[in-house]
Scaffold this motif. Sequence first.
Motif, PDB file in Angstrom:
ATOM      1  N   GLU A 179       6.651  16.092 -11.593  1.00  0.00           N
ATOM      2  CA  GLU A 179       7.320  15.187 -10.671  1.00  0.00           C
ATOM      3  C   GLU A 179       7.143  15.630  -9.218  1.00  0.00           C
ATOM      4  N   LEU A 180       7.330  14.671  -8.306  1.00  0.00           N
ATOM      5  CA  LEU A 180       7.258  14.926  -6.874  1.00  0.00           C
ATOM      6  C   LEU A 180       8.663  14.909  -6.296  1.00  0.00           C
ATOM      7  N   LEU A 182      -1.499   8.585 -11.897  1.00  0.00           N
ATOM      8  CA  LEU A 182      -0.732   9.704 -11.366  1.00  0.00           C
ATOM      9  C   LEU A 182      -0.402   9.415  -9.909  1.00  0.00           C
ATOM     10  N   ALA A 183       0.639  10.070  -9.403  1.00  0.00           N
ATOM     11  CA  ALA A 183       0.975   9.950  -7.985  1.00  0.00           C
ATOM     12  C   ALA A 183       0.026  10.813  -7.170  1.00  0.00           C
ATOM     13  N   TYR A 184      -0.532  10.235  -6.099  1.00  0.00           N
ATOM     14  CA  TYR A 184      -1.465  10.964  -5.259  1.00  0.00           C
ATOM     15  C   TYR A 184      -0.963  11.151  -3.836  1.00  0.00           C
ATOM     16  N   SER A 185       0.289  10.787  -3.566  1.00  0.00           N
ATOM     17  CA  SER A 185       0.917  11.059  -2.279  1.00  0.00           C
ATOM     18  C   SER A 185       2.424  11.057  -2.479  1.00  0.00           C
ATOM     19  N   PHE A 186       3.149  11.679  -1.561  1.00  0.00           N
ATOM     20  CA  PHE A 186       4.605  11.728  -1.683  1.00  0.00           C
ATOM     21  C   PHE A 186       5.236  10.356  -1.453  1.00  0.00           C
ATOM     22  N   LEU A 235      -4.793  -0.649  -4.872  1.00  0.00           N
ATOM     23  CA  LEU A 235      -3.453  -0.221  -4.473  1.00  0.00           C
ATOM     24  C   LEU A 235      -2.851   0.637  -5.587  1.00  0.00           C
ATOM     25  N   HIS A 236      -2.177   1.714  -5.210  1.00  0.00           N
ATOM     26  CA  HIS A 236      -1.783   2.728  -6.187  1.00  0.00           C
ATOM     27  C   HIS A 236      -0.404   2.513  -6.791  1.00  0.00           C
ATOM     28  N   GLY A 237       0.308   1.497  -6.358  1.00  0.00           N
ATOM     29  CA  GLY A 237       1.589   1.179  -6.967  1.00  0.00           C
ATOM     30  C   GLY A 237       1.456   0.020  -7.928  1.00  0.00           C
ATOM     31  N   PRO A 238       2.041   0.108  -9.134  1.00  0.00           N
ATOM     32  CA  PRO A 238       2.005  -1.035 -10.053  1.00  0.00           C
ATOM     33  C   PRO A 238       2.773  -2.211  -9.459  1.00  0.00           C
ATOM     34  N   GLN A 239       2.191  -3.386  -9.479  1.00  0.00           N
ATOM     35  CA  GLN A 239       2.861  -4.544  -8.872  1.00  0.00           C
ATOM     36  C   GLN A 239       2.290  -5.852  -9.416  1.00  0.00           C
ATOM     37  N   THR A 240       3.143  -6.862  -9.401  1.00  0.00           N
ATOM     38  CA  THR A 240       2.803  -8.190  -9.890  1.00  0.00           C
ATOM     39  C   THR A 240       2.811  -9.157  -8.718  1.00  0.00           C
ATOM     40  N   LEU A 241       1.660  -9.731  -8.408  1.00  0.00           N
ATOM     41  CA  LEU A 241       1.569 -10.730  -7.346  1.00  0.00           C
ATOM     42  C   LEU A 241       1.778 -12.136  -7.892  1.00  0.00           C
ATOM     43  N   ALA A 244       0.831  -1.202   0.000  1.00  0.00           N
ATOM     44  CA  ALA A 244       0.000   0.000   0.000  1.00  0.00           C
ATOM     45  C   ALA A 244       0.870   1.258   0.000  1.00  0.00           C
ATOM     46  N   THR A 245       0.228   2.398  -0.283  1.00  0.00           N
ATOM     47  CA  THR A 245       0.864   3.711  -0.173  1.00  0.00           C
ATOM     48  C   THR A 245       0.019   4.565   0.770  1.00  0.00           C
ATOM     49  N   ASP A 246       0.360   5.845   0.888  1.00  0.00           N
ATOM     50  CA  ASP A 246      -0.366   6.726   1.806  1.00  0.00           C
ATOM     51  C   ASP A 246      -1.664   7.253   1.216  1.00  0.00           C
ATOM     52  N   SER A 247      -1.934   6.984  -0.066  1.00  0.00           N
ATOM     53  CA  SER A 247      -3.061   7.652  -0.715  1.00  0.00           C
ATOM     54  C   SER A 247      -4.287   6.770  -0.890  1.00  0.00           C
ATOM     55  N   GLU A 248      -4.236   5.515  -0.449  1.00  0.00           N
ATOM     56  CA  GLU A 248      -5.438   4.685  -0.548  1.00  0.00           C
ATOM     57  C   GLU A 248      -6.290   4.855   0.708  1.00  0.00           C
TER      58      GLU A 248
END
Length: 380
Positions: A269-270, A233-237, A216-222, A185-189
């Motif tokens: 960019e952030l 787009l990025a929604y948190s730092f 979940l806001h990060g691209p990932q392969t389970l 996870a990230t801080d934006s969900e």
Amino acid sequence: MRLLHTSDWHVGRTFHGRDLLREQEAVLGGLADLVDTHRVDVVVVAGDLYDRAVPAAEAIAACTRVLARLAAAGAAIVITPGNHDSAARLGAFAQFAEAGGLHLRTTAADLDRPVLLRDAHGPVAVYGIPYLEPEPARHALGKPELRGHAGVLGEAMRRVGADLARQGNPRSVVLAHAFVTGGEATDSERTIAVGGVPHVPASTFDGVDYVALGHLHGPQTLREDLRYSGSPLAYSFSEARQRKSVWIADLDAHGLAGVERVELPVPRELATARGTLDDLLVDPVHEALVDKFLSVELTDVVRPLDAMRRLRERFPHAVHLEWRPEGGERELRYREAVRGKSDEEVACCFVADLRGSEPTGAERALLREALAAVAAEGRR
């Protein structure tokens, strides 16, 4: 058949108060170019099309323009709602939209009714599982004994599997908006942990050729067949180092043949910066941060006055500010700090603790006037 997997558009979202609608439409509208250049047959959006259950008119208009561009590029579109969407609003006029190639699967009753697409090898069944909040979903599914996200999603996939069997097990794709075990996870969900564990095991989604996940806001392969596209787009730092992307998955006659990751453009960019206010305002080493969304940590011993306004004179896209004085913040023990002190002394101590320096003479006079006014009001 070739599909483009995206999710978590959050159209209408702001970034620390900054409107992102223009950036969102630019990036999402560019998906139509990918449909054209990669010859995509179907675009799937696995939830959170909008950021709010009742999106603003401007957000709806921008999203409509993006979807129109995707349709004009030649792709069918399948969308399911996420936990930010209103399923009822998103699904309005679904039966009419389907005639134009926009397939909305927004109810529990429709989760085992696939969108049937065809290629040279035969049919592909695309199932859309809307975000299933456990408490209402277990009743909507007619299974009040179900518990938690794992229970309701397990029942949803059981129904998908039963429908696949009835159709002779064609190639299949499932869209789902969920927190699958192993995802980061990230801080934006927004949390979906309501009265229980939010995670569901990856094995819940066994038995289909490709699972397009959202939430979940990060691209990932389970697994090779089980992926999050992440947000465009990025929604948190916390997402500053992520490269936002979509997945393009190919199905051949036997199932999943391969998946390619395609990175998306970054409209702004952030970055983060740390130091004293004076150093940040003059040090040339920070010049590269001027055009970026910026989160700043100030280390001044005394909290600077009007810091954000002054920062924005050099960094116009500074959006977040924290004060963390060098050496650490003093531990505040207010019970001991106020014992035996007058109201004026307590007020002055509060200013000193908050800012890191004692109030000036003018500030002390202003505090005395304010306390006298409060006392006079209390005597009326």
